[in-house]
Design an enzyme around this catalytic site. Structure first.
Site, PDB file in Angstrom:
ATOM      1  N   CYS A 125     -58.280  23.467  24.584  1.00  0.00           N
ATOM      2  CA  CYS A 125     -56.903  23.013  24.775  1.00  0.00           C
ATOM      3  C   CYS A 125     -56.189  22.786  23.435  1.00  0.00           C
ATOM      4  CB  CYS A 125     -56.823  21.752  25.616  1.00  0.00           C
ATOM      5  SG  CYS A 125     -55.109  21.347  26.054  1.00  0.00           S
ATOM      6  N   ASP A 165     -65.099  28.170  28.455  1.00  0.00           N
ATOM      7  CA  ASP A 165     -64.873  27.933  27.033  1.00  0.00           C
ATOM      8  C   ASP A 165     -65.814  28.664  26.090  1.00  0.00           C
ATOM      9  OD1 ASP A 165     -62.816  26.282  27.776  1.00  0.00           O
ATOM     10  OD2 ASP A 165     -63.925  24.416  27.489  1.00  0.00           O
ATOM     11  N   GLU A 180     -77.659  22.996  35.481  1.00  0.00           N
ATOM     12  CA  GLU A 180     -76.773  21.982  34.910  1.00  0.00           C
ATOM     13  C   GLU A 180     -77.509  20.644  34.826  1.00  0.00           C
ATOM     14  OE1 GLU A 180     -74.533  19.868  33.107  1.00  0.00           O
ATOM     15  OE2 GLU A 180     -73.555  21.795  33.493  1.00  0.00           O
ATOM     16  N   LYS A 192     -58.518  28.197  25.745  1.00  0.00           N
ATOM     17  CA  LYS A 192     -59.687  27.589  26.385  1.00  0.00           C
ATOM     18  C   LYS A 192     -59.240  26.356  27.168  1.00  0.00           C
ATOM     19  CE  LYS A 192     -62.852  29.344  22.847  1.00  0.00           C
ATOM     20  NZ  LYS A 192     -63.461  30.363  23.719  1.00  0.00           N
ATOM     21  N   THR A 193     -58.847  26.590  28.423  1.00  0.00           N
ATOM     22  CA  THR A 193     -58.325  25.523  29.273  1.00  0.00           C
ATOM     23  C   THR A 193     -58.893  25.663  30.678  1.00  0.00           C
ATOM     24  OG1 THR A 193     -56.406  26.785  30.065  1.00  0.00           O
ATOM     25  CG2 THR A 193     -56.134  25.589  27.989  1.00  0.00           C
ATOM     26  N   ALA A 194     -58.831  24.557  31.437  1.00  0.00           N
ATOM     27  CA  ALA A 194     -59.261  24.607  32.839  1.00  0.00           C
ATOM     28  C   ALA A 194     -58.391  25.568  33.640  1.00  0.00           C
ATOM     29  CB  ALA A 194     -59.212  23.204  33.446  1.00  0.00           C
ATOM     30  N   ALA A 195     -57.124  25.675  33.253  1.00  0.00           N
ATOM     31  CA  ALA A 195     -56.226  26.595  33.946  1.00  0.00           C
ATOM     32  C   ALA A 195     -56.684  28.044  33.786  1.00  0.00           C
ATOM     33  CB  ALA A 195     -54.808  26.435  33.410  1.00  0.00           C
ATOM     34  N   CYS A 246     -51.166  25.154  29.101  1.00  0.00           N
ATOM     35  CA  CYS A 246     -51.306  23.957  28.268  1.00  0.00           C
ATOM     36  C   CYS A 246     -50.084  23.081  28.510  1.00  0.00           C
ATOM     37  CB  CYS A 246     -51.405  24.360  26.792  1.00  0.00           C
ATOM     38  SG  CYS A 246     -51.744  22.963  25.708  1.00  0.00           S
TER      39      CYS A 246
END
Length: 428
Positions: free
Chosen positions: A171, A307, A45, A315-318, A350
């Site tokens: 999102c 993602d 990273e 495509k979400t953090a959840a 979302c």
């Protein structure tokens, strides 16, 4: 990768090599470490800042400050991993190796690909030259979200355009959230009546899961928003405040110009070149994964999440919160020579912020099947609720920094593959 690079002696070799130190990469590393502390884990990273991207909409709505959505990468990178502060340039899954941007070759037993996606600002002609001025903004960049709020505060009349590109995007509700929060602020200032607000969606529906559409339509009507479907933003002339859309009609396509005083843009999005130009990509350029196990379809020692994945979830953090335990369980099974047992049901969330203080807490999986976390008696997810706002504005940021990134899998236990198979059979 060339034959010489494939044959090179690796500069380092790890049990698990993770490409990407965003939400997906760090959450997975933490989940793996909690299961097996002896694992040698490395993360590739290059970024020095870690962003809580779901918070940028609230920055654009005047709720959060930009500082609340960012931390130094060194403060969130686990101390048990080897951190390569470089970009990964090439992958060679046949050789179990990758190449960094400084030419070093790294080997692995298992590779996890989680580099996120690319927001393609250059895909819209003239956009990059005018972002951050002439009323052109986007909450999809941390540095621009404060400009969104500045525009909302200063606008008292005129035309405000909000756009959404073709799917998939990060999102899918975020383009609307920016619009609803702006409208709510204008309503509170009693200037909404003098502002012509319109939503220009390249798709054909307001939201992809029909159960949540009625609540959203009520807010569209409440704010007096004009909906335009099959309109894809293709060019922006900032100095003259003109947006050009490619409009699809039954008679064919045409370019339509629309003037604006404020333009909130969401550009097209795609997988990074590392994925889409590699043997790991599917036909659309995304990471080719089994939707249930999150294992690569052709390279069994490769897994993915986040993602860049070609799975059909939002495509979400959840989604990452539910994917990380699945990948952790299945990756360890692969290393041990056991059958994979953990399954992912496509969960994504979302929280659709329809006003300051109310949220439609959309939670769903593959095929749009609802997957609520909280019981119905506590929160009705298909309606705008104050509890949904508490979850979005107060609970989720804490869960992100202190739970998910630390490997605490609260309400995120993987399903079994038997359960996934049963769900698929049910839907058929």
């Amino acid at each position: 990768m060339s034959s010489n690079e494939s044959a090179a002696v690796p500069a380092g070799r790890h049990d698990v090599l993770i490409i990407g130190g965003g939400a997906a990469g760090i959450a997975l590393a933490a989940s793996l470490h909690k299961r097996r502390e002896s694992l040698d884990i490395a993360i590739i990273e290059p970024a020095e800042i870690h962003d809580y991207q779901p918070g940028w909409t609230l920055v654009g709505g005047g709720v959060f400050t930009p500082e609340q959505t960012r931390r130094a990468m060194r403060d969130v990178m686990p101390d048990f991993v080897t951190w390569y502060r470089h970009r990964c340039d090439q992958v060679a899954p046949d050789a179990h190796r990758v190449v960094l941007d400084d030419g070093r070759v790294l080997g692995y037993r298992s590779l996890v690909v989680a580099p996120g996606l690319v927001i393609d600002w250059s895909a819209i002609d003239g956009l990059e030259a005018t972002l951050g001025e002439h009323g052109v903004t986007s909450n999809y960049r941390r540095d621009l979200a404060p400009y969104t709020w500045s525009l909302v505060q200063s606008l008292s009349s005129g035309r405000a355009l909000f756009t959404q590109p073709p799917m998939p995007i990060k999102c899918a509700g975020a383009p609307q959230k920016a619009m609803y929060l702006a409208c709510d602020a204008w309503r509170r200032r009693a200037v909404l009546g003098g502002i012509d607000v319109s939503f220009h969606n390249a798709g054909g529906v307001l939201f992809g899961v029909a159960d949540y559409v009625p609540a959203l339509e009520r807010y569209v009507e409440h704010y007096g928003i004009d909906l335009h479907y099959q309109e894809n933003l293709v060019a922006v002339d900032g100095p003259n405040r003109v947006a050009r859309f490619r409009v699809t009609r039954e008679s064919g396509e045409e370019i339509v110009e629309r003037r604006f005083d404020m333009l909130h843009v969401v550009p097209p999005q795609r997988a990074p070149d590392l994925v889409r130009r590699s043997v790991l990509a599917d036909a659309a350029g995304w990471l080719d994964l089994d939707e249930a196990t999150l294992q690569h379809r052709r390279y069994p020692d490769v897994f993915g999440l986040g993602d860049a994945s070609g799975t059909g979830n939002a495509k979400t953090a959840a989604a990452v919160r539910k994917q990380a335990p699945v990948v952790a369980e299945n990756l360890l099974a692969r290393l041990d020579g056991r059958a994979l047992e953990a399954g992912y049901l496509g969960y994504g969330a979302c929280p659709l912020t329809v006003e300051r203080g109310r949220v439609v807490l959309a939670e769903f999986g593959y095929g749009g099947k609802l997957q609520p976390t909280l019981p119905h008696w506590l929160v009705e997810g298909t309606q705008a609720t104050r509890i949904g706002w508490m979850v979005k504005a107060h609970l989720l940021p804490r869960l992100y920094w202190n739970v998910m990134l630390k490997g605490h899998e609260w309400l995120a236990a993987p399903a079994t593959l038997e359960k996934v198979a049963g769900r698929v059979a049910e839907e058929r």
